[in-house]
Design an enzyme around this catalytic site. Structure first.
Site, PDB file in Angstrom:
ATOM      1  N   TYR A 166       0.866  -1.176   0.000  1.00 19.91           N
ATOM      2  CA  TYR A 166       0.000   0.000   0.000  1.00 19.91           C
ATOM      3  C   TYR A 166       0.902   1.225   0.000  1.00 19.91           C
ATOM      4  N   GLN A 170       1.192   4.807  -0.192  1.00 20.14           N
ATOM      5  CA  GLN A 170       0.523   6.108  -0.078  1.00 20.14           C
ATOM      6  C   GLN A 170       1.502   7.181   0.391  1.00 20.14           C
ATOM      7  N   GLY A 228       5.256  -0.685   3.840  1.00 12.59           N
ATOM      8  CA  GLY A 228       5.781  -1.986   4.254  1.00 12.59           C
ATOM      9  C   GLY A 228       5.678  -2.978   3.109  1.00 12.59           C
ATOM     10  N   GLN A 259       1.930  -1.406  43.197  1.00 14.19           N
ATOM     11  CA  GLN A 259       2.029  -2.299  42.036  1.00 14.19           C
ATOM     12  C   GLN A 259       0.616  -2.555  41.479  1.00 14.19           C
ATOM     13  N   ARG A 286      -0.888   0.293  39.550  1.00 15.49           N
ATOM     14  CA  ARG A 286      -0.295   0.514  38.215  1.00 15.49           C
ATOM     15  C   ARG A 286      -0.693  -0.614  37.266  1.00 15.49           C
ATOM     16  N   GLU A 297      -0.895   4.418  10.021  1.00 15.72           N
ATOM     17  CA  GLU A 297      -2.348   4.390   9.816  1.00 15.72           C
ATOM     18  C   GLU A 297      -2.986   5.633  10.419  1.00 15.72           C
ATOM     19  N   ASP A 321      -1.341   9.478  12.266  1.00 23.37           N
ATOM     20  CA  ASP A 321      -0.755   9.967  13.524  1.00 23.37           C
ATOM     21  C   ASP A 321      -1.883  10.163  14.542  1.00 23.37           C
TER      22      ASP A 321
HETATM   23  C1  LIG Z   1       7.435  -8.942  19.877  1.00 25.68           C
HETATM   24  C2  LIG Z   1       7.136  -8.914  18.437  1.00 25.68           C
HETATM   25  C3  LIG Z   1       5.680  -8.669  18.157  1.00 25.68           C
HETATM   26  C4  LIG Z   1       5.403  -8.730  16.697  1.00 25.68           C
HETATM   27  C5  LIG Z   1       3.971  -8.412  16.435  1.00 25.68           C
HETATM   28  C6  LIG Z   1       3.774  -8.383  14.983  1.00 25.68           C
HETATM   29  C7  LIG Z   1       2.344  -8.198  14.691  1.00 25.68           C
HETATM   30  C8  LIG Z   1       2.203  -7.591  13.333  1.00 25.68           C
HETATM   31  C9  LIG Z   1       0.822  -7.791  12.889  1.00 25.68           C
HETATM   32  C10 LIG Z   1       0.210  -6.963  12.174  1.00 25.68           C
HETATM   33  C11 LIG Z   1       0.843  -5.691  11.751  1.00 25.68           C
HETATM   34  C12 LIG Z   1      -0.212  -4.747  11.405  1.00 25.68           C
HETATM   35  C13 LIG Z   1      -0.385  -4.653   9.916  1.00 25.68           C
HETATM   36  C14 LIG Z   1      -0.778  -3.320   9.544  1.00 25.68           C
HETATM   37  C15 LIG Z   1       0.431  -2.527   9.263  1.00 25.68           C
HETATM   38  C16 LIG Z   1      -0.052  -1.173   8.920  1.00 25.68           C
HETATM   39  C17 LIG Z   1       1.055  -0.414   8.370  1.00 25.68           C
HETATM   40  C18 LIG Z   1       0.670   1.024   8.270  1.00 25.68           C
HETATM   41  C19 LIG Z   1       0.163   1.400   6.937  1.00 25.68           C
HETATM   42  C20 LIG Z   1       0.000   2.896   6.779  1.00 25.68           C
HETATM   43  O1  LIG Z   1       0.414   3.668   7.587  1.00 25.68           O
HETATM   44  S1  LIG Z   1      -0.807   3.382   5.377  1.00 25.68           S
HETATM   45  C21 LIG Z   1      -0.817   5.118   5.413  1.00 25.68           C
HETATM   46  C22 LIG Z   1      -1.798   5.634   6.414  1.00 25.68           C
HETATM   47  N1  LIG Z   1      -1.906   7.064   6.299  1.00 25.68           N
HETATM   48  C23 LIG Z   1      -2.735   7.759   7.007  1.00 25.68           C
HETATM   49  O2  LIG Z   1      -3.415   7.230   7.860  1.00 25.68           O
HETATM   50  C24 LIG Z   1      -2.830   9.210   6.672  1.00 25.68           C
HETATM   51  C25 LIG Z   1      -3.615   9.988   7.685  1.00 25.68           C
HETATM   52  N2  LIG Z   1      -4.396  11.060   7.051  1.00 25.68           N
HETATM   53  C26 LIG Z   1      -5.715  10.906   6.703  1.00 25.68           C
HETATM   54  O3  LIG Z   1      -6.292   9.857   6.909  1.00 25.68           O
HETATM   55  C27 LIG Z   1      -6.452  12.039   6.104  1.00 25.68           C
HETATM   56  O4  LIG Z   1      -5.797  12.770   5.216  1.00 25.68           O
HETATM   57  C28 LIG Z   1      -7.073  12.941   7.191  1.00 25.68           C
HETATM   58  C29 LIG Z   1      -7.970  12.068   8.060  1.00 25.68           C
HETATM   59  C30 LIG Z   1      -6.015  13.587   8.071  1.00 25.68           C
HETATM   60  C31 LIG Z   1      -8.000  14.002   6.535  1.00 25.68           C
HETATM   61  O5  LIG Z   1      -7.323  15.035   6.081  1.00 25.68           O
HETATM   62  P1  LIG Z   1      -8.096  16.243   5.342  1.00 25.68           P
HETATM   63  O6  LIG Z   1      -7.135  16.861   4.410  1.00 25.68           O
HETATM   64  O7  LIG Z   1      -8.854  17.089   6.284  1.00 25.68           O
HETATM   65  O8  LIG Z   1      -9.160  15.436   4.604  1.00 25.68           O
HETATM   66  P2  LIG Z   1      -9.900  15.630   3.287  1.00 25.68           P
HETATM   67  O9  LIG Z   1      -9.281  14.726   2.315  1.00 25.68           O
HETATM   68  O10 LIG Z   1     -10.008  17.063   2.913  1.00 25.68           O
HETATM   69  O11 LIG Z   1     -11.364  15.119   3.725  1.00 25.68           O
HETATM   70  C32 LIG Z   1     -12.067  15.753   4.735  1.00 25.68           C
HETATM   71  C33 LIG Z   1     -13.403  15.057   4.954  1.00 25.68           C
HETATM   72  O12 LIG Z   1     -13.265  13.655   4.808  1.00 25.68           O
HETATM   73  C34 LIG Z   1     -13.528  12.993   6.039  1.00 25.68           C
HETATM   74  N3  LIG Z   1     -12.651  11.844   6.142  1.00 25.68           N
HETATM   75  C35 LIG Z   1     -11.323  11.847   6.282  1.00 25.68           C
HETATM   76  N4  LIG Z   1     -10.866  10.577   6.328  1.00 25.68           N
HETATM   77  C36 LIG Z   1     -11.936   9.785   6.179  1.00 25.68           C
HETATM   78  C37 LIG Z   1     -12.100   8.380   6.148  1.00 25.68           C
HETATM   79  N5  LIG Z   1     -11.069   7.554   6.293  1.00 25.68           N
HETATM   80  N6  LIG Z   1     -13.328   7.892   5.990  1.00 25.68           N
HETATM   81  C38 LIG Z   1     -14.407   8.713   5.882  1.00 25.68           C
HETATM   82  N7  LIG Z   1     -14.305  10.059   5.903  1.00 25.68           N
HETATM   83  C39 LIG Z   1     -13.090  10.587   6.060  1.00 25.68           C
HETATM   84  C40 LIG Z   1     -13.251  14.048   7.060  1.00 25.68           C
HETATM   85  O13 LIG Z   1     -13.894  13.774   8.265  1.00 25.68           O
HETATM   86  C41 LIG Z   1     -13.805  15.276   6.372  1.00 25.68           C
HETATM   87  O14 LIG Z   1     -15.211  15.207   6.463  1.00 25.68           O
HETATM   88  P3  LIG Z   1     -16.058  16.560   6.533  1.00 25.68           P
HETATM   89  O15 LIG Z   1     -15.790  17.309   5.275  1.00 25.68           O
HETATM   90  O16 LIG Z   1     -15.574  17.300   7.747  1.00 25.68           O
HETATM   91  O17 LIG Z   1     -17.467  16.096   6.682  1.00 25.68           O
HETATM   92  C1  LIG Z   2       6.443   1.441  10.837  1.00 25.02           C
HETATM   93  C2  LIG Z   2       5.693   2.247   9.840  1.00 25.02           C
HETATM   94  C3  LIG Z   2       5.039   1.605   8.810  1.00 25.02           C
HETATM   95  C4  LIG Z   2       4.373   2.336   7.827  1.00 25.02           C
HETATM   96  N1  LIG Z   2       3.781   1.686   6.791  1.00 25.02           N
HETATM   97  C5  LIG Z   2       3.201   2.396   5.791  1.00 25.02           C
HETATM   98  C6  LIG Z   2       2.636   1.746   4.660  1.00 25.02           C
HETATM   99  O1  LIG Z   2       2.615   0.519   4.569  1.00 25.02           O
HETATM  100  N2  LIG Z   2       2.120   2.504   3.673  1.00 25.02           N
HETATM  101  C7  LIG Z   2       2.098   3.867   3.729  1.00 25.02           C
HETATM  102  O2  LIG Z   2       1.623   4.481   2.802  1.00 25.02           O
HETATM  103  N3  LIG Z   2       2.605   4.515   4.809  1.00 25.02           N
HETATM  104  C8  LIG Z   2       3.151   3.821   5.820  1.00 25.02           C
HETATM  105  N4  LIG Z   2       3.664   4.470   6.927  1.00 25.02           N
HETATM  106  C9  LIG Z   2       3.601   5.917   6.996  1.00 25.02           C
HETATM  107  C10 LIG Z   2       2.620   6.416   8.032  1.00 25.02           C
HETATM  108  O3  LIG Z   2       1.311   6.183   7.636  1.00 25.02           O
HETATM  109  C11 LIG Z   2       2.845   7.907   8.294  1.00 25.02           C
HETATM  110  O4  LIG Z   2       4.130   8.059   8.844  1.00 25.02           O
HETATM  111  C12 LIG Z   2       1.784   8.450   9.218  1.00 25.02           C
HETATM  112  O5  LIG Z   2       0.549   8.562   8.533  1.00 25.02           O
HETATM  113  C13 LIG Z   2       2.170   9.806   9.832  1.00 25.02           C
HETATM  114  O6  LIG Z   2       2.407  10.730   8.852  1.00 25.02           O
HETATM  115  P1  LIG Z   2       3.737  11.599   8.821  1.00 25.02           P
HETATM  116  O7  LIG Z   2       4.895  10.688   8.874  1.00 25.02           O
HETATM  117  O8  LIG Z   2       3.579  12.522   7.661  1.00 25.02           O
HETATM  118  O9  LIG Z   2       3.709  12.440  10.147  1.00 25.02           O
HETATM  119  P2  LIG Z   2       3.591  14.027  10.260  1.00 25.02           P
HETATM  120  O10 LIG Z   2       2.209  14.448   9.827  1.00 25.02           O
HETATM  121  O11 LIG Z   2       4.702  14.704   9.593  1.00 25.02           O
HETATM  122  O12 LIG Z   2       3.696  14.164  11.820  1.00 25.02           O
HETATM  123  C14 LIG Z   2       4.739  14.861  12.514  1.00 25.02           C
HETATM  124  C15 LIG Z   2       4.140  15.610  13.703  1.00 25.02           C
HETATM  125  O13 LIG Z   2       3.281  16.641  13.236  1.00 25.02           O
HETATM  126  C16 LIG Z   2       2.029  16.586  13.899  1.00 25.02           C
HETATM  127  N5  LIG Z   2       0.977  17.032  12.971  1.00 25.02           N
HETATM  128  C17 LIG Z   2       0.862  16.754  11.638  1.00 25.02           C
HETATM  129  N6  LIG Z   2      -0.232  17.343  11.137  1.00 25.02           N
HETATM  130  C18 LIG Z   2      -0.840  17.983  12.147  1.00 25.02           C
HETATM  131  C19 LIG Z   2      -2.034  18.759  12.258  1.00 25.02           C
HETATM  132  N7  LIG Z   2      -2.835  18.955  11.236  1.00 25.02           N
HETATM  133  N8  LIG Z   2      -2.348  19.269  13.461  1.00 25.02           N
HETATM  134  C20 LIG Z   2      -1.554  19.054  14.532  1.00 25.02           C
HETATM  135  N9  LIG Z   2      -0.414  18.311  14.490  1.00 25.02           N
HETATM  136  C21 LIG Z   2      -0.070  17.791  13.324  1.00 25.02           C
HETATM  137  C22 LIG Z   2       1.857  15.115  14.275  1.00 25.02           C
HETATM  138  O14 LIG Z   2       0.989  14.977  15.389  1.00 25.02           O
HETATM  139  C23 LIG Z   2       3.299  14.717  14.614  1.00 25.02           C
HETATM  140  O15 LIG Z   2       3.547  15.086  15.949  1.00 25.02           O
HETATM  141  C24 LIG Z   2       4.338   3.749   7.911  1.00 25.02           C
HETATM  142  C25 LIG Z   2       4.979   4.400   8.968  1.00 25.02           C
HETATM  143  C26 LIG Z   2       5.644   3.660   9.931  1.00 25.02           C
HETATM  144  C27 LIG Z   2       6.338   4.377  11.040  1.00 25.02           C
END
Ligand SMILES: CCCCCCCC/C=C\CCCCCCCCCC(=O)SCCNC(=O)CCNC(=O)[C@H](O)C(C)(C)COP(=O)(O)OP(=O)(O)OC[C@H]1O[C@@H](n2cnc3c(N)ncnc32)[C@H](O)[C@@H]1OP(=O)(O)O
Ligand SMILES: Cc1cc2nc3c(=O)[nH]c(=O)nc-3n(C[C@H](O)[C@H](O)[C@H](O)COP(=O)(O)OP(=O)(O)OC[C@H]3O[C@@H](n4cnc5c(N)ncnc54)[C@H](O)[C@@H]3O)c2cc1C
Length: 664
Positions: free
Chosen positions: A135, A137, A177, A330, A333, A424, A426
């Site tokens: 994925y 992104q 990842g 303990q 906590r 997924e 911040d």
């Molecule tokens: C000891 C060893 C142990 C080992 C254990 C191992 C176990 C391992 C097992 C499993 C591992 C887990 C596997 C999973 C791994 C995951 C890896 C991670 C992958 C990633 O990180 S992928 C990338 C993820 N990225 C993000 O999450 C980005 C975050 N940002 C956003 O989601 C959005 O941009 C935002 C939420 C911040 C919105 O930004 P904004 O610019 O305001 O949004 P707009 O695009 O303008 O939209 C605004 C509008 O839309 C609504 N909205 C936003 N998001 C959503 C949504 N998801 N669904 C529905 N609606 C949404 C938002 O509320 C606004 O609505 P409004 O206009 O106010 O009505």
């Molecule tokens: C282990 C790991 C695995 C990942 N796997 C994937 C993957 O498979 N696919 C993928 O696409 N991505 C992946 N990511 C990326 C991940 O989804 C992003 O790092 C995450 O969404 C946070 O975004 P960023 O790094 O831009 O943080 P930033 O947004 O730059 O955050 C930095 C700081 O700014 C603050 N901040 C940012 N915006 C605001 C705001 N609007 N208001 C107030 N504070 C704010 C945050 O709270 C934080 O303290 C992975 C990351 C990690 C660490």
């Protein structure tokens, strides 16, 4: 001869039916039986050994991950495991791997955002792992701000293709990842451009590597981003970087459920809300909440079992010293964390239901519950992961010095777990999404639109704004309606106070930015209310088994009252309770800890974790901690030789110089 069980006496103290509690924890008898069988299967397989993981170099760790993933796949095929069993197997293997992203994000992204033709083409190959996907992104310059992504996908009507390009350094994909070394394909998020117009971010299926030679395709630069926090831990994952130099893909590889591009290059937005492009994140956030309860339960199991073995001070007449679990500090906590593990389990179950419900509605083109599903998944993902990350570290401290040893299992669990607070979404960014949703709900209160679902309580704002808590004695805090009303009143009062403060700003966005720290607190109060209310709802169910429901009631009260104690400032400042009622809650909490104490070991046994999965000497089932610690120390490679490597070059000269100096 029967093996020694150092916890036998503790286990005898339990006041409830453990087998029934195991079923409650697993969600059903069927889940319990499946999960138990798969956990034992993994634990008994030498390929899945993981006790040497933190000693491996990055390359060896990565190869070990590939080996385990291949072996897991073979077992899944040979044993004809269902999708559910296969997921369980991968989670018990307990080593982050590209398969998490393939099954957890690549396939769900295609399922959620692809058309039926795209499903038919891509899903069979993905299900058979003939292609492996990730994925893609996040970029070097933007993660949270998805709309700020820079990678472009420009439609070329001449060839009926998209041209994928990374125009700047910051547009390089960074973090996905499975991307670095494994994935053959990715769902890539890029700005869609047709006829010179930018239509925002959309998903595209892109092949990255050759299926025969695994080499990057022309125009693609791909690699691993480097070592991450801790040893072992998340370094088994090949988080990657990716750049496109005008890479061409056919038009039908844009995921077209939400919007389409026609053969002529016309952009068509369907009735489906554009937020569905974010749908995979909603799905994964929901799974992260359930995973939080597993990780928290794991840390708590280790700390609880060890606290019952460990003794310090207080020996009387030469008798044994006090078990550290008997110290009130303990308990204060540890037991709230134990209660939180159960609380997160039940809220995770409920969230799964909510997600299934919203998915069914989306299929029927009912998008009405999407905002609530987004707010709940975002908020609960944020709250449960932050609590769990802090709790793992607290459990390490609860285990004293030995908690810092790698073989306690806690350092690696911490290192592997903490990125959940960032990935997924911040956690702060996600809580601000919840706050927006709450402020919108408050602003609509006068409009006649009745809040529903998790904000239904706001519909009773008039009552909740002026109600008075009726607690007069500590035991009054055991009444579910009293607890619920206190949490509802606190959440609604904090929301309305923030909404009023926002109203003082001429520009609402300026107000939102200025008040964002308070808004985060509001979102947390709302999420805590959800967890408390779902725990209370769970207790309304018919729960069989001697003493099981009683234990859950105790844990629910511990969960709620410890939050009340921790956030006393909020409850008192909003006038929901008086300082004296806060003190009574604390008094009741102490009484509850005493009730948890005899059941503590059985309550962590109910998680049914194998020693293999726990991966902790301090948390081993039989409690034979000291002997195992002693034996394990001798296995460290540093002890392979009596005199360490480097002695002759570095130690001896210093020691000799010291002798010479002394002689002078
Ligand atoms: C000891 C060893 C142990 C080992 C254990 C191992 C176990 C391992 C097992 C499993 C591992 C887990 C596997 C999973 C791994 C995951 C890896 C991670 C992958 C990633 O990180 S992928 C990338 C993820 N990225 C993000 O999450 C980005 C975050 N940002 C956003 O989601 C959005 O941009 C935002 C939420 C911040 C919105 O930004 P904004 O610019 O305001 O949004 P707009 O695009 O303008 O939209 C605004 C509008 O839309 C609504 N909205 C936003 N998001 C959503 C949504 N998801 N669904 C529905 N609606 C949404 C938002 O509320 C606004 O609505 P409004 O206009 O106010 O009505
Ligand atoms: C282990 C790991 C695995 C990942 N796997 C994937 C993957 O498979 N696919 C993928 O696409 N991505 C992946 N990511 C990326 C991940 O989804 C992003 O790092 C995450 O969404 C946070 O975004 P960023 O790094 O831009 O943080 P930033 O947004 O730059 O955050 C930095 C700081 O700014 C603050 N901040 C940012 N915006 C605001 C705001 N609007 N208001 C107030 N504070 C704010 C945050 O709270 C934080 O303290 C992975 C990351 C990690 C660490």
């Amino acid at each position: 001869m029967e093996a020694l069980d150092y916890h036998a006496e503790e286990r005898r103290k339990a006041e409830f039916n453990l087998d029934e509690m195991k079923i409650v924890w697993a969600g059903s008898r069927r889940n319990y039986e499946l999960s138990d069988r798969v956990a034992r299967l993994v634990a008994s397989d030498p390929v899945f050994r993981k006790d040497n993981r933190t000693m491996l170099t990055r390359k060896d760790l990565f190869k070990d991950t590939l080996r385990k993933a291949a072996h897991a796949w073979k077992r899944i095929i040979d044993l004809r495991l269902s999708e559910e069993e296969a997921n369980m197997l991968r989670s018990y293997v307990d080593q982050p791997a590209f398969t998490d992203l393939h099954w957890g994000m690549f396939i769900p992204a295609i399922k959620g955002q692809g058309t039926s033709e795209q499903h038919e083409k891509w899903l069979p190959m993905a299900y058979k792992m003939q292609i492996i996907g990730c994925y893609a992104q996040t970029e070097l310059g933007h993660g949270s701000n998805v709309q700020g992504l820079e990678t472009t996908a420009t439609f070329d009507p001449q060839t009926d293709e998209f041209d994928l390009h990374s125009p700047t350094l910051t547009s390089s994909k960074w973090w996905p990842g499975g991307l670095g070394k494994v994935s053959t394909h990715a769902v890539v998020y890029a700005r869609l451009i047709t006829g010179g117009q930018d239509h925002g971010v959309h998903g595209f299926i892109v092949q990255l590597r050759g299926l025969d030679d695994h080499l990057p395709l022309p125009g693609i630069t791909v690699g691993d981003i480097g070592m991450k926090f801790g040893s072992g831990a998340y370094n088994s994952m090949d988080n990657g970087l990716l750049r496109f130099d005008h890479v061409r893909i056919p038009r039908n590889q844009m995921l077209m459920r939400v919007s389409q591009v026609t053969r002529e290059g016309k952009f068509v937005q369907s009735d489906v809300p554009r937020q569905l492009v974010y749908g995979t994140m909603v799905y994964v956030r929901q799974t992260i909440v359930s995973d939080a309860s597993c990780a928290l339960a794991r840390a708590v199991c280790i700390a609880t079992r060890y606290s019952a073995v460990r003794r310090q001070f207080g020996s009387q007449n030469g008798g044994p010293e006090i078990q550290v679990i008997d110290y009130k500090t303990q308990q204060s906590r540890l037991f709230p964390l134990l209660a939180s593990a159960y609380a997160f389990r039940f809220v995770g179950e409920w969230l799964k239901w909510l997600y299934t419900d919203v998915t069914q509605r989306l299929q029927a083109n009912d998008f009405s519950t999407l905002p609530e599903a987004h707010a709940c998944t975002a908020g609960l993902k944020s709250m449960t992961t932050s609590v769990t990350a802090d709790a793992i570290e607290e459990c390490r401290k609860l285990c004293g010095g030995h908690g810092y040893l790698s073989n306690s299992g806690l350092p690696e669990l911490f290192a592997v777990y903490i990125p959940t607070c960032t990935y997924e979404g911040d956690n702060v960014v996600l809580l601000l999404q919840v706050a927006r949703f709450l402020m919108k709900t408050v602003s609509q209160l006068g409009s006649g639109k009745k809040p529903v679902g998790t904000t239904a309580y706001m519909g009773r704002a008039e009552h909740l704004m002026q109600c008075r808590c009726e607690v007069e004695m500590a035991q009054d805090w055991l009444k579910p309606s009293t607890i619920l009303e206190a949490f509802e009143a606190r959440a609604v009062r904090m929301s309305i106070a923030c909404a009023k403060s926002l109203g003082k700003f001429s520009n609402p966005e300026d107000g939102f930015a200025e008040l964002s720290p308070d808004l985060v607190e509001v979102a947390i109060a709302h999420c805590q209310l959800i967890v408390v209310s779902k725990f209370l709802e769970k207790l309304q169910q018919d729960i069989p088994g001697k003493g099981v429901k009683r234990q859950l009631e105790i844990l629910c009260n511990v969960y709620a009252l410890h939050l009340l104690h921790k956030h006393l400032g909020d409850f008192v400042a909003t006038g929901c309770i008086t300082p004296n009622q806060g003190a009574l809650a604390n008094e009741q909490l102490r009484l509850l800890y005493a009730q948890v104490r005899p059941n503590a070991i059985a309550l962590v046994d109910a998680f049914n974790y194998t020693d293999h999965y726990l991966g902790s000497i301090l948390g081993c089932y039989d409690g034979n901690v000291y002997q195992k610690l002693y034996q394990e120390a001798w296995k460290d490679p540093l002890n392979d030789t009596v005199v360490p490597d480097g002695y002759l070059e570095y130690l001896r000269p210093i020691l000799k110089q010291h002798i010479r100096t002394a002689r002078l």
